[in-house]
Design a protein around this motif. Structure first.
Motif, PDB file in Angstrom:
ATOM      1  N   CYS A 251      -3.222  -3.122  -3.197  1.00  0.00           N
ATOM      2  CA  CYS A 251      -3.442  -4.168  -2.193  1.00  0.00           C
ATOM      3  C   CYS A 251      -4.073  -5.388  -2.839  1.00  0.00           C
TER       4      CYS A 251
ATOM      5  N   CYS B 208      -2.081   2.553   4.626  1.00  0.00           N
ATOM      6  CA  CYS B 208      -3.311   2.706   5.389  1.00  0.00           C
ATOM      7  C   CYS B 208      -3.886   1.383   5.856  1.00  0.00           C
ATOM      8  N   ILE B 209      -3.200   0.272   5.568  1.00  0.00           N
ATOM      9  CA  ILE B 209      -3.717  -1.021   6.022  1.00  0.00           C
ATOM     10  C   ILE B 209      -2.926  -1.481   7.240  1.00  0.00           C
TER      11      ILE B 209
ATOM     12  N   CYS C  29       0.830  -1.211   0.000  1.00  0.00           N
ATOM     13  CA  CYS C  29       0.000   0.000   0.000  1.00  0.00           C
ATOM     14  C   CYS C  29       0.863   1.259   0.000  1.00  0.00           C
TER      15      CYS C  29
ATOM     16  N   PHE D 297      -7.243   4.483  -3.315  1.00  0.00           N
ATOM     17  CA  PHE D 297      -7.961   3.588  -4.232  1.00  0.00           C
ATOM     18  C   PHE D 297      -7.125   3.218  -5.456  1.00  0.00           C
ATOM     19  N   CYS D 298      -5.866   2.892  -5.190  1.00  0.00           N
ATOM     20  CA  CYS D 298      -4.991   2.532  -6.297  1.00  0.00           C
ATOM     21  C   CYS D 298      -5.152   1.067  -6.672  1.00  0.00           C
ATOM     22  N   GLY D 299      -5.617   0.269  -5.715  1.00  0.00           N
ATOM     23  CA  GLY D 299      -5.816  -1.144  -6.019  1.00  0.00           C
ATOM     24  C   GLY D 299      -4.581  -1.998  -5.903  1.00  0.00           C
TER      25      GLY D 299
ATOM     26  N   LEU E  21     -11.330  -4.526  -4.200  1.00  0.00           N
ATOM     27  CA  LEU E  21     -11.988  -3.229  -4.185  1.00  0.00           C
ATOM     28  C   LEU E  21     -13.348  -3.372  -4.867  1.00  0.00           C
TER      29      LEU E  21
ATOM     30  N   CYS F  55      -6.590   6.153   2.092  1.00  0.00           N
ATOM     31  CA  CYS F  55      -6.565   5.298   0.905  1.00  0.00           C
ATOM     32  C   CYS F  55      -6.736   6.130  -0.360  1.00  0.00           C
TER      33      CYS F  55
ATOM     34  N   ALA G  59      -0.112   4.266   0.423  1.00  0.00           N
ATOM     35  CA  ALA G  59      -0.603   5.253   1.384  1.00  0.00           C
ATOM     36  C   ALA G  59      -0.429   4.770   2.810  1.00  0.00           C
TER      37      ALA G  59
ATOM     38  N   ILE H 154      -8.517  -0.717   7.582  1.00  0.00           N
ATOM     39  CA  ILE H 154      -8.108   0.147   6.469  1.00  0.00           C
ATOM     40  C   ILE H 154      -8.585   1.557   6.796  1.00  0.00           C
TER      41      ILE H 154
HETATM   42  S1  SF4 Z   1      -6.258   0.799  -2.649  1.00  0.00           S
HETATM   43 FE1  SF4 Z   1      -5.248  -0.577  -1.265  1.00  0.00          FE
HETATM   44  S2  SF4 Z   1      -3.078  -0.288  -1.657  1.00  0.00           S
HETATM   45 FE2  SF4 Z   1      -4.126   1.452  -2.603  1.00  0.00          FE
HETATM   46  S3  SF4 Z   1      -4.118   2.996  -1.007  1.00  0.00           S
HETATM   47 FE3  SF4 Z   1      -6.031   1.908  -0.771  1.00  0.00          FE
HETATM   48  S4  SF4 Z   1      -5.592   0.341   0.738  1.00  0.00           S
HETATM   49 FE4  SF4 Z   1      -3.648   1.102  -0.009  1.00  0.00          FE
END
Ligand code: SF4
Ligand code: SF4
Lengths: 232, 346
Positions: free
Chosen positions: A132, A94-95, A90, A128-130, A143, A126, A92, A121
C-alpha cells in the motif's frame, strides 16, 4: 561436495572421558562467570545476549513495517486523495477507501482536491507487506514502527481514519517518521523519458485513473468483509 | 525424655533443612544453567527470582491430579511415594556437623549414629529405583516402561562399582559408622596432606562420584528420563504433585549423595590443617562445623548442576560398557590395592 569423514583414533585421555569433562567444565564456567558478572550490573539489559522484552527493546530499523498511519503534510493537511490505489494493491484486500469531496469550507484541511470520506484497514488481515505504501501516489499511507498491536476484541483491530491519523501524530511527536525516500537511480538512457514523464504529470489525469481503480476493489472489499462477518 | 525431644528437634531440623536446600537447588539449577547458556533464567518472582520454587510448588499443588484411565491405579500412586520416601529418609544417618554442647549436654549433629549407617544409605539408594520402575510400569505407557527398564539396567551396572568403591572406604577406616569415619579424618596424613578420604582413596573417589551421578539419575546418566529420546521417561504420565515428588526426590537424593561424598572423602566438618575445636567455644564450634560441612556439600551440589549443563548424555550401551568394562574392574583393582596396603601397613 560431502566431506569425507575421517574417524580419528581417540587418545587415552579422551577415552577415559574425565579430562575432556574437565575441559568442558572449564568452558561452562567461563560462560557462567562472565554472565554472572554482567548480570550484577544495574539496568534491565544485563546479560549481553538477552533482551528482557518489555523493559529492553531492540532498536528498530527506520524502514520497519509496523502499524499504518495516514500522513499529513507540513501544513497539517491530509495527503490522502482517496484514490484507492492502496486498496487495489493490497494483496490481503484489507483496505477500504471511499472517495469524496471535502465539505464546504473545509478545503484547507486536505492537500488534494478530493479526500477519503472513509478509510479503514483491517489489521487482522493485513500481512504488513508494505505494498500500500509503495502504491500510494501521494505518499499518504505509511507503515510505522508500532508493533504491539494486540487488542481484546476483533472490532478494535479494524483501524479507522481517526486512528490512522492519530498514529501519524504520535509517530511525529516521537520522531519516528520514516526518512524521506531516496530517489531511485535512473539509467542514462531512461533519464530523458523520466524527465518527460515528470513534466506531464497533471493531477487531473491521475484522478481519472484512480476513479476506475477505486470502484472495483471497493466492491470486492465489501463482499470480503461481508463474508467475513458471516464467518464470525 | 530429654533425648526424645532432642532427637525430634534434630529430625525436624534436618527434614526442613533438606527440603529447603532441595527447593533452593531447583532455583540454582535453573539460574545456573541459564548463566552457562548465556540466558537469564527465572528472575521475575521475588528478588533474583528466588520465589520461583514457591510459585512452582503452588502450581504443582493446585493442578488437577490425573491418573490415566488404563494405568495401574495402585502402582501409579505408589511410584512417587516409593521414590521420595527413601530419598527423604536416607539423610538420617549422615552427619551434618560435629557436636553441640548445650548446658553440659553433648548433642551429636546427626539424627542417628547407626553402626551400619553405611549399608542403610546404600540400601535406601537402591530402593529408590523401585519407585521409578513401578511408576514406569504402572503408567502403561511405552515411554514410561522404557524409562523404568533403563533404570533397572542402569542400576545393575552402577550399583556394583558403587558398593565396591564404598567397601574400600570401609577397609580404610575399619568401620561402617559414618560418624566414626568423619572423626577419623582429622589431622594430617603422611605429614603434609589433610587426613581426608580423597587422598587415601583417589581412584575410589572418582569411581564413587561417577556412580553417584548414575545413582541420582543425573546427566550424563539420566537415561531413565532422557527427554530427547523417550519424552520424559518414567514420569511421562505424571502430573501435579506426583510429578513434584519425583522431581523433588531427585534433588533430595542429590543432597544426600553430596553429603555422603563430603563425609567419606572430604573430611566431613574438618578444615585442612586447622582444628576448630581448639579455639572455638562449644556452641560456636557446633555451628562452625555445621557451616563447614554445608559449604563443602554445597560445592558438590553445585558440581551436580555444573556437570549436568556441560556434558551430553551417555548412550544406553555406553553406560553398560562403562559400568561393566571399566568401573567394575577398576573398583575391584582399587579394593585389592587398598586391602593390600592395609595388610602391609597394619
Ligand atoms: S501492508 Fe498494506 S498492502 Fe500489505 S496487506 Fe497490509 S494494508 Fe495491505
Ligand atoms: S493510495 Fe494513497 S492517496 Fe490513494 S487512497 Fe490510498 S492512501 Fe489515499
Amino acid at each position: 561436495m560431502a566431506k569425507p569423514v575421517v574417524k580419528k583414533e581417540y587418545t587415552f585421555l579422551e577415552r577415559i572421558y574425565l579430562w575432556e569433562i574437565v575441559k568442558g567444565l572449564k568452558l561452562t564456567f567461563k560462560h557462567f562467570t562472565f554472565n554472572f558478572k554482567e548480570s550484577l550490573k544495574k539496568g534491565p539489559h544485563t546479560v549481553p545476549t538477552c533482551w528482557q522484552y518489555p523493559e529492553d527493546r531492540r532498536p528498530i530499523a527506520p524502514v520497519f513495517r509496523g502499524a499504518h498511519m495516514l500522513c499529513l503534510d507540513d501544513e497539517g493537511r491530509e495527503l490522502c486523495v482517496g484514490c484507492g490505489m492502496c486498496a487495489r494493491a493490497c494483496p490481503a484486500k484489507c483496505i477500504t477507501v471511499k472517495r469524496g469531496k471535502p465539505a464546504e469550507g473545509e478545503e484547507g484541511k486536505y492537500a488534494g482536491k478530493t479526500m477519503s470520506t472513509e478509510f479503514t484497514i483491517d489489521m487482522l488481515r493485513c500481512i504488513f507487506c508494505g505494498f500500500c505504501e509503495e502504491a500510494c501516489p501521494k505518499g499518504a499511507i505509511q507503515l510505522g514502527q508500532e508493533y504491539e498491536l494486540a487488542e481484546y476484541t476483533m472490532d478494535a483491530c479494524i483501524y479507522d481514519k481517526e486512528r490512522l491519523l492519530a498514529n501519524f501524530q504520535k509517530a511525529k511527536a516521537e520522531g519516528k517518521l520514516k526518512p524521506p525516500k531516496k530517489p531511485v537511480p535512473v539509467a542514462e538512457g531512461d533519464k530523458k523519458a523520466a524527465a518527460k514523464k515528470a513534466a506531464q504529470k497533471p493531477a487531473g489525469k491521475e484522478a481519472t485513473k484512480s476513479k476506475k481503480a477505486t470502484s472495483k476493489p471497493q466492491a470486492e472489499e465489501k463482499k470480503a468483509s461481508e463474508s467475513k462477518g458471516e464467518e464470525t | 525424655m530429654d533425648n526424645w525431644v532432642i532427637a525430634l528437634i534434630k529430625v525436624v531440623f534436618i527434614w526442613t533443612w533438606t527440603l529447603l536446600i532441595a527447593t533452593l537447588m531447583t532455583w540454582v539449577e535453573r539460574r545456573g544453567s541459564a548463566m552457562m547458556q548465556d540466558r537469564l533464567g527465572p528472575n521475575r518472582a521475588g528478588p533474583f527470582g528466588l520465589f520461583q520454587p514457591l510459585a512452582d510448588g503452588i502450581k504443582l499443588f493446585t493442578k488437577e491430579d490425573i491418573i490415566p484411565e488404563k494405568a495401574h491405579k495402585i502402582l501409579f500412586s505408589l511410584g512417587p511415594i516409593l521414590f521420595a520416601l527413601p530419598a527423604f529418609s536416607a539423610y538420617a544417618v549422615i552427619p551434618f556437623g560435629d557436636k553441640l554442647v548445650v548446658n553440659g549436654k553433648e548433642i551429636i549433629l546427626q539424627v542417628a549414629d547407626v553402626n551400619v549407617g553405611f549399608l542403610y544409605v546404600v540400601a535406601l539408594g537402591a530402593m529408590a529405583v523401585y519407585g521409578i520402575v513401578l511408576g514406569g510400569w504402572g503408567s502403561n505407557n511405552k515411554y514410561s516402561i522404557l524409562g523404568g527398564l533403563r533404570s533397572t539396567a542402569q542400576l545393575i551396572s552402577y550399583e556394583v562399582p558403587f558398593g565396591l568403591s564404598l567397601l574400600a572406604v570401609v577397609l580404610v577406616y575399619g568401620t561402617f559408622s559414618l560418624r566414626e569415619i568423619s572423626l577419623a579424618q582429622q589431622g594430617t596424613f603422611l605429614g603434609f596432606l589433610p587426613n581426608w578420604g580423597i587422598f587415601k582413596q583417589p581412584l575410589g573417589f572418582i569411581l564413587f562420584i561417577v556412580t553417584a551421578y548414575a545413582e541420582a539419575n543425573r546427566v550424563p546418566f539420566d537415561l531413565p528420563e532422557a527427554e530427547s529420546e523417550i519424552v520424559a521417561g518414567y514420569h511421562t504420565e505424571y502430573g501435579s504433585m506426583r510429578l513434584g515428588l519425583y522431581l523433588f526426590g531427585e534433588y533430595v537424593n542429590m543432597y544426600t549423595l553430596a553429603a555422603l561424598m563430603v563425609t567419606l572423602y572430604f573430611g566431613a566438618w574438618h578444615l585442612p590443617y586447622i582444628d576448630m575445636s581448639k579455639f572455638l567455644g562449644p556452641v560456636s564450634y557446633g555451628i562452625a562445623s555445621f557451616l563447614v560441612f554445608f559449604l563443602k556439600t554445597a560445592f558438590f551440589l553445585w558440581l551436580f548442576v555444573w556437570v549436568r549443563w556441560t556434558v551430553p548424555r551417555f548412550r544406553y550401551d555406553q553406560v553398560m560398557g562403562l559400568g561393566w568394562k571399566a568401573l567394575i574392574p577398576l573398583a575391584l583393582v582399587n579394593l585389592f590395592i587398598t586391602a593390600l596396603c592395609i595388610q602391609l601397613t597394619v
